[in-house]
Design an enzyme around this catalytic site. Structure first.
Site, short mmCIF file in Angstrom:
data_model
loop_
_atom_site.label_atom_id
_atom_site.label_comp_id
_atom_site.label_asym_id
_atom_site.label_seq_id
_atom_site.Cartn_x
_atom_site.Cartn_y
_atom_site.Cartn_z
N CYS A 54 1.52 22.73 3.86
CA CYS A 54 1.56 21.41 3.88
C CYS A 54 2.47 20.99 2.73
O CYS A 54 2.42 19.67 2.28
CB CYS A 54 0.22 20.92 3.60
SG CYS A 54 -0.63 21.61 2.04
N TYR A 110 -5.98 32.79 2.91
CA TYR A 110 -6.55 31.42 2.65
C TYR A 110 -7.24 30.87 3.91
O TYR A 110 -6.74 29.69 4.48
CB TYR A 110 -5.32 30.53 2.40
CG TYR A 110 -4.60 31.29 1.11
CD1 TYR A 110 -4.66 30.88 -0.03
CD2 TYR A 110 -3.25 31.99 1.61
CE1 TYR A 110 -3.90 31.21 -1.28
CE2 TYR A 110 -2.66 32.49 0.50
CZ TYR A 110 -2.94 32.30 -0.73
OH TYR A 110 -2.04 32.67 -1.89
N CYS A 145 1.04 -0.98 -0.06
CA CYS A 145 0.02 -0.06 -0.05
C CYS A 145 0.81 1.25 -0.09
O CYS A 145 1.94 1.16 0.61
CB CYS A 145 -0.83 -0.10 1.21
SG CYS A 145 -1.88 1.60 1.57
N CYS A 163 -6.93 0.16 8.51
CA CYS A 163 -5.83 1.13 8.51
C CYS A 163 -5.64 1.41 9.61
O CYS A 163 -6.11 2.26 10.40
CB CYS A 163 -6.46 2.18 7.44
SG CYS A 163 -5.29 3.29 7.23
N GLU A 174 -11.00 34.36 1.68
CA GLU A 174 -10.97 33.01 1.29
C GLU A 174 -11.59 33.07 -0.31
O GLU A 174 -12.68 33.84 -0.11
CB GLU A 174 -11.72 31.92 2.31
CG GLU A 174 -12.10 30.54 1.65
CD GLU A 174 -11.01 29.73 1.20
OE1 GLU A 174 -10.94 29.13 0.15
OE2 GLU A 174 -9.78 29.91 2.16
N ASP A 191 -1.87 30.32 5.18
CA ASP A 191 -2.05 28.86 4.97
C ASP A 191 -2.72 28.46 3.66
O ASP A 191 -3.62 27.99 3.54
CB ASP A 191 -3.07 28.33 6.03
CG ASP A 191 -3.11 26.87 6.43
OD1 ASP A 191 -2.35 25.99 5.68
OD2 ASP A 191 -4.18 26.41 6.83
N GLN A 206 -8.06 19.57 8.32
CA GLN A 206 -6.96 18.77 8.93
C GLN A 206 -7.34 17.35 9.64
O GLN A 206 -8.46 17.51 10.46
CB GLN A 206 -6.06 19.72 9.70
CG GLN A 206 -5.10 20.76 9.08
CD GLN A 206 -4.10 20.22 8.35
OE1 GLN A 206 -4.01 18.96 8.03
NE2 GLN A 206 -3.23 20.99 7.88
N CYS A 230 1.57 4.51 3.49
CA CYS A 230 2.67 4.99 4.44
C CYS A 230 3.81 4.71 3.63
O CYS A 230 4.15 3.86 2.99
CB CYS A 230 2.30 4.14 5.68
SG CYS A 230 0.80 4.44 6.62
#
Length: 410
Positions: free
Chosen positions: A361, A266, A88, A171, A287, A334, A237, A91
């Site tokens: 991110c 944002y 998978c 999972c 936004e 962000d 998140q 990860c």
């Protein structure tokens, strides 16, 4: 037959096995080794390990390989929890001790900033949660590529180094609630003959309302004592254990002596602005998504917050009408993974706020954007804080703080 002009033979034969030392790991989680200077990428290895790898593709500047066996293991190597690890693609680091993961993510941020900005800055130890290295994820979206009622249709996630889907029945990084609901939803999909004519995506969002499957449902989550409503299938998140600490850290960097105002660019459904409302006299959020702005306004009302105003529009539009004194203002960013538009950065620099707190991110695009701030000779980086919202994976959140240089020759 004579080879063509400028012909360069492949460095390795197909399926040739090679022994090499792993001296680095990419931001995609691939190990990097070298043979006579030639780069070989090997999955599921750790820095310092000596391994045997099998070549499966030669490119112009590197070769891809599969891991055959470990000759000398890293002391940070641990046994993966999931039996699908390595198959998978969800990860990349289950074989890495959690302390090792945190340190490696800190180093990757340090390397990215140095590479993109030519500026070596101290990077804080990665902020994580040792109590929730598994069972933390509050949203998963298993996929299927053909009607799920057909025999042997896999429902799960994309395989490592492939677009194929691996069947995932449980999972380990998903929340307990999701793992309880997943078998029920898989069974439902397989029983609904004719409902799906092709592939699709299943949503499992663990929130205050339970595990929700409707992409368009409005659900809620708490951050400390505040409640936030958002659309289940949209961005919010996915690690409720670390998120409050990340928000708190970013706001601590934003609220310093002399700062009276916050611009939340944002802003999404208003998390940073609402969580920080007590730290500033006034907050302005902006936004581009109309549904998100509507929810941000509802969230402010829901939490009794009166000094936060939200606007619909592009992030750069806020500066033309903003009444805040720049020397008393922090702008918190962000943006999505692609980073900021250069035009927005130019307008932000022209506004000259006292502080900029950049939450990202996508550390690679963040480092690219940081270079624009540094190249202006107006800002310097004062703090870099990686945050591990996604243990066992290659993903890193990063908070970079910049302040206006008092000596503009800096």
């Amino acid at each position: 037959m004579k080879p063509p002009k400028n012909f360069v033979p492949d460095p390795f034969a197909y399926h040739e096995e090679v022994e090499l030392l792993i001296d680095d790991v990419t931001n995609l989680g691939q190990g990097v080794g070298r043979i006579d200077g030639w780069v070989v990428f090997v999955p599921f290895v750790l820095p310092g390990e000596r391994v045997v790898a099998r070549i499966w593709r030669n490119k112009k500047q590197y070769s891809d390989s599969d891991l055959v066996r470990i000759i000398e293991a890293s002391p940070d190597r641990v046994d993966p929890v999931c039996g699908l690890f390595g198959v998978c693609g969800g990860c990349q680091y289950q074989h890495y001790s959690y302390a090792g993961q945190l340190d490696w993510k800190r180093k990757q941020i340090e390397q990215l900033i140095l590479k993109m900005t030519d500026c070596k800055v101290p990077v804080n130890a990665c902020l994580g949660d040792t109590g929730h290295t598994y069972g933390y994820r509050s949203k998963i979206t298993p996929h299927f590529r053909r009607p799920p009622h057909l025999p042997d249709t896999p429902i799960g996630f994309q395989k490592a180094a492939s677009r194929a889907i691996v069947d995932v029945q449980q999972c380990p990084i998903a929340s307990p609630g999701i793992n309880e609901a997943l078998p029920v939803q898989r069974k439902r999909l397989k029983a609904e003959d004719g409902l799906y004519r092709r592939g699709g995506t299943l949503l499992l969002r663990d929130c205050r309302e339970g595990v929700v499957h409707d992409m368009k449902a409005v659900v809620s989550e708490k951050i400390d004592d505040l409640t936030f409503r958002f659309v289940a299938g949209e961005f919010f998140q996915n690690n409720p254990h670390v998120l409050p600490r990340m928000v708190s850290y970013a706001l601590q960097q934003a609220a310093r002596p002399g700062i009276r105002f916050l611009v939340d660019a944002y802003c999404g459904v208003g998390v940073f602005g609402i969580c920080g409302h007590e730290l500033f006299e006034k907050v302005e959020g902006i936004e581009v998504s109309e549904p998100a702005i509507q929810l941000a306004r509802e969230n402010a009302t829901l939490n009794g917050v009166e000094n936060v105003t939200f606007h619909l529009g592009k992030a750069e539009a806020i500066f033309s009408e903003l009444q805040f004194e720049p020397s008393e203002t922090t702008v918190l960013l962000d943006p999505p993974r692609k980073g900021c538009d250069p035009g927005f950065i130019a307008q932000l620099i022209a506004f000259r706020p006292a502080r900029i707190v950049y939450v990202s991110c996508g550390p690679d695009t963040q480092a690219r954007d940081l270079k624009l701030f540094l190249d202006s000779n107006l800002y310097r980086i004062t703090d870099v804080q990686p945050v591990d919202l996604f243990p066992q994976t290659r993903h890193i959140e990063n908070i970079a703080t910049l302040e206006l240089a008092t000596d503009l020759s800096v």
